[in-house]
Scaffold this active site. Structure first.
Site, PDB file in Angstrom:
ATOM      1  N   LYS A  10       0.819  -1.211   0.000  1.00  0.00           N
ATOM      2  CA  LYS A  10       0.000   0.000   0.000  1.00  0.00           C
ATOM      3  C   LYS A  10       0.859   1.269   0.000  1.00  0.00           C
ATOM      4  CE  LYS A  10      -4.281  -1.861   1.945  1.00  0.00           C
ATOM      5  NZ  LYS A  10      -3.931  -3.213   2.400  1.00  0.00           N
ATOM      6  N   ASP A  16       3.146   7.461  -1.082  1.00  0.00           N
ATOM      7  CA  ASP A  16       3.995   8.636  -0.880  1.00  0.00           C
ATOM      8  C   ASP A  16       4.449   9.184  -2.230  1.00  0.00           C
ATOM      9  OD1 ASP A  16       6.030   9.260   1.993  1.00  0.00           O
ATOM     10  OD2 ASP A  16       5.583  10.594   0.303  1.00  0.00           O
TER      11      ASP A  16
HETATM   12  O1  LIG Z   1      -5.181  -4.115  -0.187  1.00  0.00           O
HETATM   13  C1  LIG Z   1      -5.688  -5.049   0.473  1.00  0.00           C
HETATM   14  O2  LIG Z   1      -5.403  -6.232   0.257  1.00  0.00           O
HETATM   15  C2  LIG Z   1      -6.836  -4.716   1.356  1.00  0.00           C
HETATM   16  C3  LIG Z   1      -7.639  -3.649   1.002  1.00  0.00           C
HETATM   17  C4  LIG Z   1      -8.878  -3.475   1.683  1.00  0.00           C
HETATM   18  O3  LIG Z   1      -9.666  -2.585   1.375  1.00  0.00           O
HETATM   19  N1  LIG Z   1      -9.210  -4.342   2.675  1.00  0.00           N
HETATM   20  C5  LIG Z   1      -8.413  -5.367   3.046  1.00  0.00           C
HETATM   21  O4  LIG Z   1      -8.794  -6.142   3.936  1.00  0.00           O
HETATM   22  N2  LIG Z   1      -7.191  -5.526   2.420  1.00  0.00           N
HETATM   23  C6  LIG Z   1      -6.279  -6.617   2.891  1.00  0.00           C
HETATM   24  O5  LIG Z   1      -6.895  -7.870   2.647  1.00  0.00           O
HETATM   25  C7  LIG Z   1      -6.644  -8.755   3.743  1.00  0.00           C
HETATM   26  C8  LIG Z   1      -7.979  -9.179   4.312  1.00  0.00           C
HETATM   27  O6  LIG Z   1      -7.764 -10.049   5.392  1.00  0.00           O
HETATM   28  P1  LIG Z   1      -9.010 -10.808   6.110  1.00  0.00           P
HETATM   29  O7  LIG Z   1      -9.975  -9.756   6.592  1.00  0.00           O
HETATM   30  O8  LIG Z   1      -8.345 -11.537   7.244  1.00  0.00           O
HETATM   31  O9  LIG Z   1      -9.585 -11.720   5.087  1.00  0.00           O
HETATM   32  C9  LIG Z   1      -5.747  -8.020   4.715  1.00  0.00           C
HETATM   33  O10 LIG Z   1      -4.398  -8.385   4.455  1.00  0.00           O
HETATM   34  C10 LIG Z   1      -5.944  -6.554   4.352  1.00  0.00           C
HETATM   35  O11 LIG Z   1      -4.752  -5.814   4.546  1.00  0.00           O
END
Ligand SMILES: O=C(O)c1cc(=O)[nH]c(=O)n1[C@@H]1O[C@H](COP(=O)(O)O)[C@@H](O)[C@H]1O
Length: 481
Positions: A311, A314
């Site tokens: 993510k 910057d």
């Molecule tokens: O960019 C991402 O992967 C991400 C964006 C977003 O809006 N929401 C989101 O949950 N994520 C990532 O997707 C994963 C979701 O994890 P769980 O909620 O455990 O399934 C995590 O690693 C978050 O960092």
């Protein structure tokens, strides 16, 4: 940046128009005879004077810097609006008869005017632009000059271009895209209706002086992964679509564990069911370069791509260092990274400078799964535009629904569980069939649903089956329609 008062007023008006049933979704026949899934019937506003006044004021604000002698409402819906504008701003009004009275003066244009006077046309909705054009031609027959018109809703179906081709500049208060934005964010529209109307607008444009082309191109969702692979100019997205087809999976494992031993075991167990493994290496308590070497070997063994969910957010110069150097040296092992669009195109240029020579690629975060996030509306659209301008390096989006009709872009959706729900920190969960089937996304990103399961390998298999079945079902449905 805070929305302007005009923007706030437009949002409030769109919502109010929906509440008074001026915006309807279903199956309608337009004046031109074509079918439409959305119908905007502003006639109802005569029962809501507050709406009529607000509409007339917003229209006036759009043309307050233009020069004109009089205004003319397109019969009939725009007549009361033009009347309110005329009275409120002391500007003379003309009325165009749809047919001559057949007696008395037998005039087509009522009101006082001189040859060469300029007139601003007022309309409620523009689709093809024909109604405005007819009124302009009628006024022109009396030597009244029309160079501008103003409309409340531009349906974005070619009216602007048709009027421009006839020397008329069209001002609009809002577009159909704005309507979809406001209503979907307010939860007043189902996501699949948003997709349906978006696709309808994109594929039903009136061509100037020609009948409407309702050519319906094959949408993302009925092209097979292998067909989309063939459309990709970027090697990594081509490779990902190919893996998806060969392994029959659209599952991305989010391996958010904090020990490298657990990470490598989890990935080895679930590797057969996934097309991509997403990491957050900065949560590993024992990171070292051996971990990524072992991960890379597993990627080769199980044929998946590695996505570091860094993510980036910057300026270009900083992300160059964050991506190439530091403790993790991400660009040396991650096939894909992601970035927020908020810094502007510089973030992509910085990542591209480091990643492109290594054959890497980037996803832009266009929407998020966390409740109350700000990645919505015009921000999402601007992110899509940024991706389109960098298609050689940006291969798609983190998003919660299909946001681009470009079949080479990958849509990846996090926040997925086998049952809809949420966690205690704002994460919102949808099911694979909702994400892939209804919302038209391409891949599901699953973390806790797998690594917190009793049997992660079996859990991964369940998500693989659910996600791929949703893709096959959506293709079948689209073929039938
Ligand atoms: O960019 C991402 O992967 C991400 C964006 C977003 O809006 N929401 C989101 O949950 N994520 C990532 O997707 C994963 C979701 O994890 P769980 O909620 O455990 O399934 C995590 O690693 C978050 O960092």
């Amino acid at each position: 940046m805070a929305a302007s008062s005009m923007e706030n007023r437009v949002v409030a008006l769109i919502s109010r128009l929906h509440d008074v049933q001026a915006v309807k979704f279903g199956d309608f026949t337009l004046k031109s005879g074509i079918q439409s899934p959305v119908y905007f019937d502003l006639r109802v506003m005569i029962s809501y004077p507050d709406v009529m006044v607000e509409v007339s004021q917003l229209l006036w604000e759009k043309i307050s810097t233009s020069n004109f002698k009089s205004i003319c409402g397109v019969p009939y819906t725009a007549l009361p609006i033009a009347t309110l504008m005329s009275a409120a701003h002391n500007v003379p009004m003309l009325i165009r008869r749809k047919e001559a009275k057949g007696y008395g003066t037998n005039k087509l244009i009522e009101g006082t005017f001189s040859k060469g006077d300029s007139c601003m046309i007022v309309e409620d909705v523009v689709s093809s632009g024909s109604s405005v054009l007819e009124t302009a031609q009628s006024l022109g027959a009396s030597d009244i000059v029309v160079t501008e018109a103003v409309v409340l809703l531009n349906r974005e179906q070619g009216g602007v271009e048709k009027l421009e081709a006839n020397g008329i500049k069209l001002h609009s208060v809002f577009t159909m895209t704005d309507v979809l934005d406001v209503l979907s964010r307010a939860g007043k529209m189902e996501p699949d209706m948003v997709i349906k109307v978006t696709e309808y607008i994109a594929t039903n444009k009136f061509q100037p002086n020609k009948e409407i082309l309702s050519v319906k191109p094959k949408s993302n969702n009925i092209l097979k992964y292998s067909e989309r692979a063939a459309l990709c100019s970027n090697g990594l997205s081509r490779r990902l679509f190919t893996i998806m087809e060969q392994k029959k999976t659209n599952l991305v494992l989010s391996a958010d564990v904090t020990s490298s031993k657990e990470l490598l075991q989890l990935v080895d167990k679930t590797g057969p069911h996934v097309c991509m493994v997403k990491t957050h290496v900065d949560i590993l308590e024992d990171f070292n370069q051996d971990v990524v070497d072992s991960l890379t070997k597993l990627a080769a063994k199980h044929d998946f791509l590695i996505f570091e969910d860094r993510k980036f957010a910057d300026i270009g110069n900083t992300v160059v260092h964050q991506y190439s150097g530091g403790l993790y040296r991400i660009s040396e092992w991650a096939d894909v990274v992601n970035a927020h669009a908020i810094p502007g195109p510089g973030v992509v240029q910085g990542l591209k400078k480091v990643g492109a020579p290594k054959g890497r690629a980037c996803l832009l975060i266009a929407e998020m799964s966390s409740s109350g996030n700000l990645a919505t509306g015009s921000y999402t659209q601007d992110t899509v535009k940024m991706a389109e301008e960098n298609k050689d390096f940006v291969i798609g989006f983190i998003c919660v629904s299909k946001i681009s009709s470009n079949p080479s872009f990958l849509h990846m959706t996090p926040g997925v569980q086998l049952e809809a729900g949420q966690d205690s920190l704002g994460q919102q969960y949808l099911t694979p069939s909702e994400v892939i089937g209804k919302r038209g996304s391409d891949l599901i990103i699953v973390g806790r649903g797998i690594y917190q399961a009793q049997d992660p390998a079996n859990a991964a298999k369940q998500f693989q089956i659910a996600g791929y079945d949703a893709y096959v079902t959506r293709m079948a449905e689209a073929m039938i329609l």
